[in-house]
Design a protein around this motif. Structure first.
Motif, short mmCIF file in Angstrom:
data_model
loop_
_atom_site.label_atom_id
_atom_site.label_comp_id
_atom_site.label_asym_id
_atom_site.label_seq_id
_atom_site.Cartn_x
_atom_site.Cartn_y
_atom_site.Cartn_z
N ALA A 96 12.85 -0.92 7.13
CA ALA A 96 11.40 -0.81 7.03
C ALA A 96 10.96 -1.26 5.65
N ALA A 151 14.62 3.38 5.67
CA ALA A 151 14.37 3.65 7.08
C ALA A 151 14.56 2.35 7.85
N THR A 210 7.76 7.12 10.67
CA THR A 210 8.12 5.71 10.56
C THR A 210 7.33 4.90 11.59
N SER A 245 7.72 3.58 6.30
CA SER A 245 8.03 4.98 6.54
C SER A 245 7.54 5.81 5.37
#
Length: 525
Positions: A96, A151, A210, A245
Motif C-alpha cells: 500500500a 500494508a 486499509t 492504510s
C-alpha cells in the motif's frame, strides 16, 4: 463482516452483465433452495488487504498466499473450476502507499523535490508484487523484517480468484508487542464488529483500516462498553487515502479507560479492510479480526486444550436485550460451564464472562444460542484466549465465525505446530481436509473426517510428503450439518508457547446465478 472474497464492485458487475443478476453463494440460502433454477459459477475477481505487520524493529514476518485448485482450474477454468474458461488470471499482493502528512504547505524547493522523489519511489515500490500466485494448488511465500514492512493490497482474477487466501505471520520476541501475531488477509467491506477491544492503560489496541481502491474511503468508529456508548468524536470521519492504510490507537479516541469494549467500524464512502492489533502488558499481542455479522446463534471454534484463561465478550447492537445459553462443545459432548450457563446482554452494551480454564485439557468450541427460541436477538461475540501463566503468558482471539460451507482455506502451516479444530453445532457432518503441496515442494494429501453433532474434533494435520516451505489447509463440507473451523499455529520461543488462531469461514469462491426465465433473443423488435 461478510465472509466473502468476492469484489462486489468488479466480480458481481461482470457476472450481472452476462446473466442480469448474481448473488453470493450462501450455503442453505434462498438461492440454494431453488434447485434447478440457478447455477453456481466461480467468481472472476477477488480482493484482499493485509495490515502493516508491526511497529517493532524485532519483527520477523512471513507472508503466504494460495488459491485452492478446482476440478477444472488446471485446464483453464470452467463451471466447476476457477474463473472464466481459458483465462489464466493473476493473484498479486502489492505494498500500500504510505500515508503522507500534508497538514502544512511546503515552500522550500529542495524539500519539495525530496518529497516528490520519495513519493515517486513509493509508487514504484507499490507496483512490485510482494506475493504472486502462479497456479492453483501451490502456495507462495515471502519474508520481511523490521518495522518498515507495509500494508498490502491485492486482486486475483481468472482461475486464481476463487478461494484466494493469504496470511501474514509475525514473530516479535521482546518488547510490548511480544508474541506470535497471525492474521488472514481480509476482503474489503463496509461494516465491521470487534468485540474484545480495550482502551485500558495496560492495552495498546490499534484499529488498522486499509483501502484497496483508487479513491479515498471515509470511516466512522464507535465504541461501546458495559454502560453503553463511549463518548468519542475523534472517531468520526476518518479518511483512508486511496490504496493506503491508517492505524488509529483506540485509547486516543476517548478520555475513558475501559477494559472491555466493542468497536464498530462503518464506512460512509468506499470500502476498507479492518482488523485490530492488540497488545497487552505482560500477556503478549495478536490480531483481532472482525466477528461474524450479528446473529442469534454464534460459534467460536477451536479453544486450545491447554487454555489457562478464556474470556467471552458479547454485544447486542439492536433495540432488544439478549439472553443466550453459553455452551462448550467438547471432545465428546456439549455442556454448560458451571455458574455461567446463561448470559444477559443489554441492548447497546458490552457484556463479559470469565470462563477461566473451561476446556480443562480437552479442545472445545463455544456456542451461544437464544434462551428462548422465539427471541433470537442478534449479537456479536469473540473470545480472548490465554495460554501459559505469569511471564510466559500469550494471547490470541477467536471471533464468532460463519461455517466452512462449500470450502475454506488457511495458509502458512509449517512442518510442526498446526492444529485444525472442527465443530459441528447442529448435526453430525463429514468434511474433507486437503493439505496442499509446500511452497518449495511436496505432495498434497486428502483425509476425510466425521464430526459428531455437538462436539469439537481437533486434528494435527499430517504435513505433505517431501514438504519444503509452508503449506495450506483446505476444508470442504461433504455432507451433514454446518461445520465451523479454526486453525491454531504454535511456534515456541524462549519458553513461551506463542500461538495465534485463524477462523475459516466460507471462502465465497462461487456465486449463484439464476437461469434466465425467458429468452428475449427470439422476440421480434
Amino acid at each position: 463482516m461478510k465472509s466473502t472474497h468476492l469484489s462486489l464492485i468488479a466480480g458481481t458487475v461482470a457476472l450481472a452483465a452476462i446473466t442480469g443478476f448474481a448473488t453470493l453463494n450462501a450455503p442453505g440460502g434462498p438461492a440454494a433452495a431453488e434447485a434447478g433454477s440457478a447455477s453456481s459459477l466461480p467468481v472472476e475477481r477477488s480482493s484482499l488487504v493485509c495490515p502493516a505487520p508491526s511497529t517493532s524493529d524485532l519483527a520477523e514476518t512471513q507472508y503466504t498466499s494460495y488459491t485452492p485448485p478446482g476440478s477444472e482450474t488446471e485446464k483453464g477454468g470452467g463451471a466447476k473450476g476457477g474463473g472464466a474458461k481459458g483465462e489464466e488470471g493473476t493473484a498479486e499482493l502489492k505494498p500500500a502507499l504510505p500515508v503522507l502528512d500534508d497538514d502544512e504547505v511546503e515552500t522550500d524547493p529542495k524539500k519539495i523535490k525530496k518529497a516528490e522523489e520519495a513519493a515517486k519511489k513509493a509508487k514504484a515500490q507499490a507496483d512490485k508484487p510482494v506475493l504472486a500466485v502462479k497456479e492453483p494448488g501451490t502456495p507462495v511465500l515471502a519474508e520481511a523484517d523490521g518495522s518498515a514492512a507495509p500494508a498490502l493490497v491485492g486482486t486475483a482474477t481468472g482461475r486464481l480468484a476463487p478461494g484466494w487466501a493469504a496470511q501474514q505471520t509475525t514473530t516479535v520476541t521482546a518488547g510490548g508487542a511480544r508474541g506470535l501475531l497471525g492474521v488472514s488477509c481480509t476482503a474489503p467491506d463496509t461494516d465491521f464488529w470487534f468485540p474484545g477491544v480495550s482502551t485500558a492503560r495496560s492495552r495498546q489496541d490499534y484499529v488498522h483500516l486499509t483501502n484497496p481502491d483508487d479513491s479515498a474511503a471515509v470511516a466512522d468508529i464507535e465504541l461501546f462498553g458495559a454502560k453503553g456508548a463511549v463518548t468519542s468524536e475523534v472517531g468520526d470521519g476518518v479518511t483512508v487515502p486511496a490504496r493506503s492504510s491508517v492505524a488509529l490507537l483506540l485509547s486516543t479516541l476517548t478520555d475513558e479507560a475501559v477494559n472491555d469494549l466493542t468497536a464498530h467500524v462503518t464506512t460512509r464512502s468506499g470500502r476498507v479492510g479492518g482488523v485490530v492489533l492488540t497488545a497487552d502488558d505482560g500477556s503478549g499481542a495478536d490480531w483481532l479480526t472482525a466477528a461474524a455479522d450479528p446473529s442469534g446463534t454464534l460459534v467460536m471454534p477451536g479453544i486450545p486444550a491447554d487454555a489457562t484463561s478464556v474470556q467471552l465478550v458479547a454485544f447486542a447492537p439492536g433495540e432488544n436485550d439478549a439472553d443466550v445459553k453459553v455452551q462448550l462443545m467438547g471432545k465428546n459432548t456439549t455442556f454448560a460451564p458451571a455458574g455461567n450457563d446463561t448470559l444477559h446482554i443489554k441492548s447497546g452494551m458490552t457484556a463479559t464472562i470469565d470462563l477461566k480454564d473451561i476446556t480443562r485439557g480437552e479442545p472445545g468450541s463455544l456456542r451461544l444460542t437464544p434462551v428462548e427460541k422465539n427471541r433470537a436477538t442478534p449479537i456479536v461475540a469473540a473470545l480472548r484466549v490465554v495460554r501459559g501463566t505469569g511471564a510466559k503468558q500469550e494471547i490470541a482471539y477467536i471471533p464468532a465465525t460463519g461455517p466452512v460451507g462449500a470450502r475454506a482455506s488457511v495458509t502458512d502451516n509449517r512442518a510442526k505446530g498446526s492444529t485444525l479444530s472442527l465443530a459441528a453445532p447442529a448435526a453430525t457432518a463429514k468434511v474433507k481436509v486437503t493439505t496442499s503441496a509446500g511452497s518449495g515442494g511436496g505432495e498434497p494429501a486428502v483425509e476425510t473426517y466425521t464430526v459428531k453433532a455437538g462436539t469439537t474434533t481437533a486434528i494435527t494435520p499430517k504435513p505433505p510428503a517431501g514438504l519444503k516451505g509452508a503449506y495450506a489447509l483446505t476444508v470442504e463440507t461433504v455432507s451433514g450439518g454446518p461445520v465451523h473451523a479454526s486453525r491454531a499455529l504454535v511456534l515456541p520461543e524462549g519458553g513461551v508457547q506463542m500461538f495465534t488462531i485463524q477462523t475459516l469461514p466460507d471462502d465465497g469462491g462461487t456465486v449463484v446465478v439464476p437461469s434466465a426465465r425467458q429468452d428475449l433473443s427470439v422476440l421480434d423488435d
